[in-house]
Write a protein that holds these residues in place. Sequence first.
Motif, PDB file in Angstrom:
ATOM      1  N   ASP A 142      -4.037  33.344   2.667  1.00 13.11           N
ATOM      2  CA  ASP A 142      -5.356  33.553   2.088  1.00 13.11           C
ATOM      3  C   ASP A 142      -6.239  34.335   3.066  1.00 13.11           C
ATOM      4  O   ASP A 142      -5.781  34.797   4.120  1.00 13.11           O
ATOM      5  CB  ASP A 142      -5.999  32.211   1.704  1.00 13.11           C
ATOM      6  N   HIS A 143      -7.554  34.488   2.736  1.00 16.23           N
ATOM      7  CA  HIS A 143      -8.442  35.321   3.548  1.00 16.23           C
ATOM      8  C   HIS A 143      -8.695  34.727   4.926  1.00 16.23           C
ATOM      9  O   HIS A 143      -9.122  35.434   5.849  1.00 16.23           O
ATOM     10  CB  HIS A 143      -9.766  35.534   2.827  1.00 16.23           C
ATOM     11  N   ASN A 144      -8.448  33.411   5.097  1.00 21.22           N
ATOM     12  CA  ASN A 144      -8.605  32.774   6.402  1.00 21.22           C
ATOM     13  C   ASN A 144      -7.332  32.820   7.240  1.00 21.22           C
ATOM     14  O   ASN A 144      -7.300  32.287   8.349  1.00 21.22           O
ATOM     15  CB  ASN A 144      -9.029  31.310   6.218  1.00 21.22           C
ATOM     16  N   GLY A 145      -6.271  33.439   6.713  1.00 20.48           N
ATOM     17  CA  GLY A 145      -5.004  33.473   7.428  1.00 20.48           C
ATOM     18  C   GLY A 145      -4.173  32.220   7.224  1.00 20.48           C
ATOM     19  O   GLY A 145      -3.138  32.041   7.871  1.00 20.48           O
ATOM     20  N   ARG A 146      -4.614  31.318   6.314  1.00 19.53           N
ATOM     21  CA  ARG A 146      -3.860  30.086   6.054  1.00 19.53           C
ATOM     22  C   ARG A 146      -2.623  30.411   5.238  1.00 19.53           C
ATOM     23  O   ARG A 146      -2.687  31.127   4.249  1.00 19.53           O
ATOM     24  CB  ARG A 146      -4.737  29.076   5.320  1.00 19.53           C
ATOM     25  N   LEU A 147      -1.470  29.884   5.645  1.00 21.80           N
ATOM     26  CA  LEU A 147      -0.196  30.162   4.978  1.00 21.80           C
ATOM     27  C   LEU A 147      -0.120  29.378   3.673  1.00 21.80           C
ATOM     28  O   LEU A 147      -0.149  28.157   3.668  1.00 21.80           O
ATOM     29  CB  LEU A 147       0.971  29.771   5.891  1.00 21.80           C
ATOM     30  N   LEU A 148      -0.026  30.106   2.540  1.00 21.28           N
ATOM     31  CA  LEU A 148       0.093  29.481   1.223  1.00 21.28           C
ATOM     32  C   LEU A 148       1.555  29.268   0.831  1.00 21.28           C
ATOM     33  O   LEU A 148       1.882  28.305   0.157  1.00 21.28           O
ATOM     34  CB  LEU A 148      -0.608  30.342   0.159  1.00 21.28           C
ATOM     35  N   PHE A 149       2.436  30.172   1.250  1.00 17.97           N
ATOM     36  CA  PHE A 149       3.862  30.029   0.938  1.00 17.97           C
ATOM     37  C   PHE A 149       4.649  30.879   1.913  1.00 17.97           C
ATOM     38  O   PHE A 149       4.228  31.981   2.291  1.00 17.97           O
ATOM     39  CB  PHE A 149       4.166  30.469  -0.497  1.00 17.97           C
ATOM     40  N   ASP A 150       5.808  30.375   2.314  1.00 17.64           N
ATOM     41  CA  ASP A 150       6.689  31.118   3.201  1.00 17.64           C
ATOM     42  C   ASP A 150       8.109  30.666   2.909  1.00 17.64           C
ATOM     43  O   ASP A 150       8.487  29.545   3.223  1.00 17.64           O
ATOM     44  CB  ASP A 150       6.319  30.836   4.673  1.00 17.64           C
ATOM     45  N   GLY A 151       8.888  31.520   2.266  1.00 19.54           N
ATOM     46  CA  GLY A 151      10.242  31.119   1.929  1.00 19.54           C
ATOM     47  C   GLY A 151      10.884  32.081   0.958  1.00 19.54           C
ATOM     48  O   GLY A 151      10.383  33.194   0.714  1.00 19.54           O
ATOM     49  N   LEU A 152      11.986  31.632   0.354  1.00 21.90           N
ATOM     50  CA  LEU A 152      12.758  32.466  -0.550  1.00 21.90           C
ATOM     51  C   LEU A 152      12.316  32.281  -1.990  1.00 21.90           C
ATOM     52  O   LEU A 152      12.115  31.152  -2.435  1.00 21.90           O
ATOM     53  CB  LEU A 152      14.250  32.107  -0.432  1.00 21.90           C
ATOM     54  N   LEU A 153      12.134  33.369  -2.705  1.00 26.33           N
ATOM     55  CA  LEU A 153      11.873  33.350  -4.144  1.00 26.33           C
ATOM     56  C   LEU A 153      13.152  33.802  -4.827  1.00 26.33           C
ATOM     57  O   LEU A 153      13.544  34.962  -4.736  1.00 26.33           O
ATOM     58  CB  LEU A 153      10.707  34.279  -4.484  1.00 26.33           C
ATOM     59  N   LEU A 154      13.845  32.858  -5.510  1.00 25.95           N
ATOM     60  CA  LEU A 154      15.136  33.162  -6.123  1.00 25.95           C
ATOM     61  C   LEU A 154      14.954  33.939  -7.418  1.00 25.95           C
ATOM     62  O   LEU A 154      13.885  33.907  -8.040  1.00 25.95           O
ATOM     63  CB  LEU A 154      15.902  31.863  -6.391  1.00 25.95           C
ATOM     64  N   GLU A 155      16.005  34.618  -7.850  1.00 27.42           N
ATOM     65  CA  GLU A 155      15.946  35.416  -9.070  1.00 27.42           C
ATOM     66  C   GLU A 155      15.616  34.526 -10.270  1.00 27.42           C
ATOM     67  O   GLU A 155      16.203  33.470 -10.447  1.00 27.42           O
ATOM     68  CB  GLU A 155      17.275  36.131  -9.304  1.00 27.42           C
ATOM     69  N   GLY A 156      14.651  34.960 -11.087  1.00 25.30           N
ATOM     70  CA  GLY A 156      14.202  34.189 -12.231  1.00 25.30           C
ATOM     71  C   GLY A 156      13.010  33.306 -11.935  1.00 25.30           C
ATOM     72  O   GLY A 156      12.376  32.806 -12.856  1.00 25.30           O
ATOM     73  N   GLU A 157      12.669  33.087 -10.664  1.00 29.10           N
ATOM     74  CA  GLU A 157      11.523  32.257 -10.309  1.00 29.10           C
ATOM     75  C   GLU A 157      10.260  33.111 -10.207  1.00 29.10           C
ATOM     76  O   GLU A 157      10.311  34.331 -10.020  1.00 29.10           O
ATOM     77  CB  GLU A 157      11.753  31.552  -8.966  1.00 29.10           C
ATOM     78  N   SER A 158       9.094  32.447 -10.321  1.00 32.75           N
ATOM     79  CA  SER A 158       7.810  33.128 -10.158  1.00 32.75           C
ATOM     80  C   SER A 158       6.815  32.153  -9.552  1.00 32.75           C
ATOM     81  O   SER A 158       6.932  30.942  -9.724  1.00 32.75           O
ATOM     82  CB  SER A 158       7.287  33.648 -11.504  1.00 32.75           C
ATOM     83  N   LYS A 159       5.841  32.699  -8.836  1.00 35.73           N
ATOM     84  CA  LYS A 159       4.786  31.897  -8.231  1.00 35.73           C
ATOM     85  C   LYS A 159       3.466  32.646  -8.348  1.00 35.73           C
ATOM     86  O   LYS A 159       3.433  33.876  -8.300  1.00 35.73           O
ATOM     87  CB  LYS A 159       5.095  31.590  -6.753  1.00 35.73           C
ATOM     88  N   THR A 160       2.351  31.878  -8.517  1.00 31.10           N
ATOM     89  CA  THR A 160       1.019  32.448  -8.658  1.00 31.10           C
ATOM     90  C   THR A 160       0.121  31.891  -7.558  1.00 31.10           C
ATOM     91  O   THR A 160       0.151  30.695  -7.276  1.00 31.10           O
ATOM     92  CB  THR A 160       0.423  32.103 -10.044  1.00 31.10           C
ATOM     93  N   PHE A 161      -0.688  32.771  -6.952  1.00 29.24           N
ATOM     94  CA  PHE A 161      -1.575  32.384  -5.859  1.00 29.24           C
ATOM     95  C   PHE A 161      -2.987  32.909  -6.149  1.00 29.24           C
ATOM     96  O   PHE A 161      -3.150  33.993  -6.738  1.00 29.24           O
ATOM     97  CB  PHE A 161      -1.074  32.954  -4.526  1.00 29.24           C
ATOM     98  N   GLN A 162      -4.019  32.152  -5.719  1.00 27.41           N
ATOM     99  CA  GLN A 162      -5.414  32.539  -5.917  1.00 27.41           C
ATOM    100  C   GLN A 162      -6.205  32.322  -4.636  1.00 27.41           C
ATOM    101  O   GLN A 162      -5.924  31.405  -3.857  1.00 27.41           O
ATOM    102  CB  GLN A 162      -6.065  31.740  -7.052  1.00 27.41           C
ATOM    103  N   ASP A 163      -7.206  33.155  -4.422  1.00 24.77           N
ATOM    104  CA  ASP A 163      -8.141  32.987  -3.311  1.00 24.77           C
ATOM    105  C   ASP A 163      -9.458  33.623  -3.731  1.00 24.77           C
ATOM    106  O   ASP A 163      -9.499  34.513  -4.594  1.00 24.77           O
ATOM    107  CB  ASP A 163      -7.598  33.642  -2.036  1.00 24.77           C
ATOM    108  N   LYS A 164     -10.542  33.170  -3.120  1.00 21.93           N
ATOM    109  CA  LYS A 164     -11.858  33.676  -3.520  1.00 21.93           C
ATOM    110  C   LYS A 164     -12.156  35.071  -2.970  1.00 21.93           C
ATOM    111  O   LYS A 164     -13.099  35.728  -3.436  1.00 21.93           O
ATOM    112  CB  LYS A 164     -12.943  32.707  -3.084  1.00 21.93           C
ATOM    113  N   GLU A 165     -11.365  35.542  -1.977  1.00 22.61           N
ATOM    114  CA  GLU A 165     -11.647  36.847  -1.398  1.00 22.61           C
ATOM    115  C   GLU A 165     -10.419  37.755  -1.314  1.00 22.61           C
ATOM    116  O   GLU A 165     -10.461  38.895  -1.768  1.00 22.61           O
ATOM    117  CB  GLU A 165     -12.241  36.675   0.008  1.00 22.61           C
ATOM    118  N   ARG A 166      -9.300  37.253  -0.716  1.00 19.36           N
ATOM    119  CA  ARG A 166      -8.208  38.160  -0.394  1.00 19.36           C
ATOM    120  C   ARG A 166      -6.880  37.407  -0.354  1.00 19.36           C
ATOM    121  O   ARG A 166      -6.837  36.250   0.038  1.00 19.36           O
ATOM    122  CB  ARG A 166      -8.458  38.816   0.967  1.00 19.36           C
ATOM    123  N   ILE A 167      -5.805  38.097  -0.756  1.00 21.26           N
ATOM    124  CA  ILE A 167      -4.432  37.594  -0.642  1.00 21.26           C
ATOM    125  C   ILE A 167      -3.628  38.613   0.173  1.00 21.26           C
ATOM    126  O   ILE A 167      -3.600  39.805  -0.157  1.00 21.26           O
ATOM    127  CB  ILE A 167      -3.770  37.390  -2.019  1.00 21.26           C
TER     128      ILE A 167
END
Length: 266
Positions: free
Chosen positions: A200-225
């Motif tokens: 996120d905009h503060n440098g906080r880690l929201l996700f770190d890892g493998l995204l396998l085929e067929g999977e999806s993930k959604t992320f939100q922040d008030k300023e920046r991703i």
Amino acid sequence: MSIGNSPEDDRPSVGRALQQARLAAGLTVEEVSSSTRVRIPIVHAIEEDDFSRCGGDVYARGHIRNIARAVGIDPEPLVERYDGDHGGRPAPTPAAPLFEAERIRSEPRRPNWTAAMVAAIVAVVGFVGFTLFNGEDKPSNTAQVAEGSTPDKPAAEPTTTKPADPKPVPSESAIAAAPRDKVTVKLGASQGKSWISVKDHNGRLLFDGLLLEGESKTFQDKERIDLVLGNAGAIELFVNGKKLQDRFEPGQVERLTYTKGDPEAG
């Protein structure tokens, strides 16, 4: 990356193969350690074919599989190579024999005919007494009914069941209603798997890892991703409700930043 099509003597070692695949994927040792939860010194040792810090063959095989998946190669040939270099896979322990059902089955109980006869006699006596008692009271009951008229029973009011409130129908995609006061990023692995890192905009880690085929993930922040895509060509990207055109190559590493409003790469 293939390690099984070349002659035996030309194949790289297990550690060397993992290191080459990591460099080809554009990943650092720290990034591989973060996505696999394997400590950094152990990752360095494995790439140097030093498995003494793994804690045994079982843990070594598990680390090899996790690191191979993180860098995008098939782990099984590497595990087979490791087993061949370390005396082979241990034979499985035979399971203990099952108990036979007959050994614990209890002896069938014989029917108690004396108790059954006593119960039948008591039932017959009770039925005869009940019939005689009801026969003496029947004339008075009949006369009482004949003298008076039977009152009409009130009609039962129809019961109405309140219909359950209809459940809200979910939208086809949560990204379709992306709020305008936030930045919303959706990642989908449609062309294969990819290692991703999201902050996120503060440098906080929201996700770190493998995204396998067929999977999806959604992320939100008030300023920046902020994004790091290890295999950008495999990713389908939606930013603030809009799909970005595919512009990345398979195996390409991309570092991207998105903010509120129309999707623009930082």
